[in-house]
Scaffold this active site. Structure first.
Site, mmCIF file in Angstrom:
data_model
loop_
_atom_site.group_PDB
_atom_site.id
_atom_site.type_symbol
_atom_site.label_atom_id
_atom_site.label_comp_id
_atom_site.label_asym_id
_atom_site.label_seq_id
_atom_site.Cartn_x
_atom_site.Cartn_y
_atom_site.Cartn_z
ATOM 1 N N CYS A 171 0.801 -1.204 0.084
ATOM 2 C CA CYS A 171 0.088 -0.216 0.177
ATOM 3 C C CYS A 171 0.993 1.478 0.048
ATOM 4 O O CYS A 171 0.319 2.214 0.460
ATOM 5 C CB CYS A 171 -0.819 -0.203 1.025
ATOM 6 S SG CYS A 171 -2.123 -1.439 1.325
ATOM 7 N N LYS A 202 -8.128 -0.505 10.625
ATOM 8 C CA LYS A 202 -8.373 -1.457 9.588
ATOM 9 C C LYS A 202 -7.280 -2.386 10.242
ATOM 10 O O LYS A 202 -5.901 -2.363 10.308
ATOM 11 C CB LYS A 202 -7.828 -0.940 8.446
ATOM 12 C CG LYS A 202 -7.670 -1.970 7.225
ATOM 13 C CD LYS A 202 -7.298 -1.262 5.899
ATOM 14 C CE LYS A 202 -7.162 -2.245 4.875
ATOM 15 N NZ LYS A 202 -6.824 -1.577 3.573
ATOM 16 N N LYS A 247 -12.880 -1.873 9.927
ATOM 17 C CA LYS A 247 -12.788 -2.772 8.966
ATOM 18 C C LYS A 247 -11.891 -3.907 9.423
ATOM 19 O O LYS A 247 -10.707 -3.544 9.896
ATOM 20 C CB LYS A 247 -12.264 -2.351 7.744
ATOM 21 C CG LYS A 247 -12.220 -3.369 6.583
ATOM 22 C CD LYS A 247 -11.377 -2.653 5.483
ATOM 23 C CE LYS A 247 -11.322 -3.574 4.141
ATOM 24 N NZ LYS A 247 -10.832 -3.167 3.011
#
Length: 328
Positions: free
Chosen positions: A132, A197, A250
């Site tokens: 990422c 997350k 999440k």
């Protein structure tokens, strides 16, 4: 006569009408955000994702088919994930003016101006290594990655995105993106931060859908340890302080305790992401006849609302809206 002095809670459960009258938590079509995968590879594509039945990759020329259905059902918002033609070390497709997500945003806003279009802001779909951010010495360079993520956010805003949703979990990503958006003249574009997350095994089918699995290692140095609860509050507090407008937790179902903790400590709109692995498990069990899909999905989504979510990103959105309509 009953000499016992216990409470009779069942009085309010006797009929379906009574149960509806005292119901505390409700699902509405306006609660849902529907994820859509858009591919730059070719035309005429509507490719089902094997691990996610009834979820597809769409080429741009078929995107309006999906958007028309979403809008027709009354779902107010979509979030786009892109699959580029080519990938490179710096994920240049993520911030390309004519990148796949940028083009999808333009098309959606032209066809359905009132639809709230959210842009996922990350690099994993666009890097040849699948991480990422920018890799140096075998690890993601946090601060250099911020520069690329900020460029990506600005390019998505320029394309017409209503909301920027950074999912990369770099430290300082909300601050960097907020600054870049403001400097570029997009001070009114909100940030929906993936603040909480986890490095979750429930993301597996998504990596098939977005073709974004890391080519080496894993994402545990930047996504959160599933064993940690208090850390979520630190992450959320940082993003609130840096200028986030929404906070995402999440995954959703395995982290309802975290969702409630964040709700109790943050006053921003709270979003639960009902992720791909949760969706896939329900679909697989339903296809085998082991569960009642409608009942399980609506119960699960209700649990997310009950735990504190204002909005839910879910692949079940279209089915859920249809089922809710049957109950009216």
């Amino acid at each position: 006569m009953n000499p016992l002095k216990f409470d009779r809670h069942r009085r309010l459960r006797r009929t379906d009408t009574l149960r509806k009258m005292v119901r505390e938590t409700f699902l509405r079509p306006s609660d849902f955000i529907y994820p859509i995968f858009v591919t730059a590879e070719g035309t005429g594509i509507k490719k089902e994702i094997p691990s996610m039945p009834n979820v597809f990759q769409y080429s741009l020329d078929r995107l309006d088919e999906e958007l028309s259905e979403v809008v027709g059902l009354g779902i107010p918002s979509v979030i786009f994930f892109g699959i580029p033609k080519e990938k490179d070390a710096v994920g240049s497709g993520a911030y390309d003016e004519h990148g796949i997500v940028q083009e999808a945003i333009r098309q959606a806003k032209k066809s359905y101006p009132e639809l709230v279009v959210i842009a996922d802001t990350c690099m994993c779909e666009y890097t040849d290594h699948g991480h990422c951010g920018i890799i140096h010495d075998g690890d993601v360079d946090n601060d250099e990655s911020l520069e690329y993520l900020a460029k990506t956010a600005v390019s998505q805003a320029e394309a017409g995105a209503d909301i920027i949703a950074p999912s990369n979990m770099m430290d300082g990503f909300v601050m960097a993106i907020r600054h870049a958006l403001d400097e570029a003249g997009f001070a009114n574009i909100p940030i929906m931060s993936y603040a909480v997350k986890y490095a979750s095994a429930f993301f597996g089918p998504f990596r098939d859908a977005a073709e974004s699995a890391p080519k080496f290692g894993n994402r545990k140095t930047y996504q959160m340890d599933p064993a940690n609860r208090r850390e979520a509050l630190r992450e959320a507090a940082s993003d609130v302080g840096e200028g986030a407008d929404f906070i995402i937790v999440k995954p959703a179902l395995p982290y309802l305790d975290v969702l409630r903790d964040v709700r109790n400590n943050v006053n921003l709109p709270l979003v639960a992401y009902n992720v791909s692995g949760e969706y896939a498990m329900v679909k697989a069990a339903a296809q085998n006849g082991w569960i009642d899909e409608k009942a399980v999905v609506l119960e699960s989504l209700t649990a997310m609302k009950r735990a504190g979510a204002d909005l839910i990103i879910t692949y079940h959105a279209k089915d859920a809206v249809r089922w809710l309509g049957e109950e009216v």
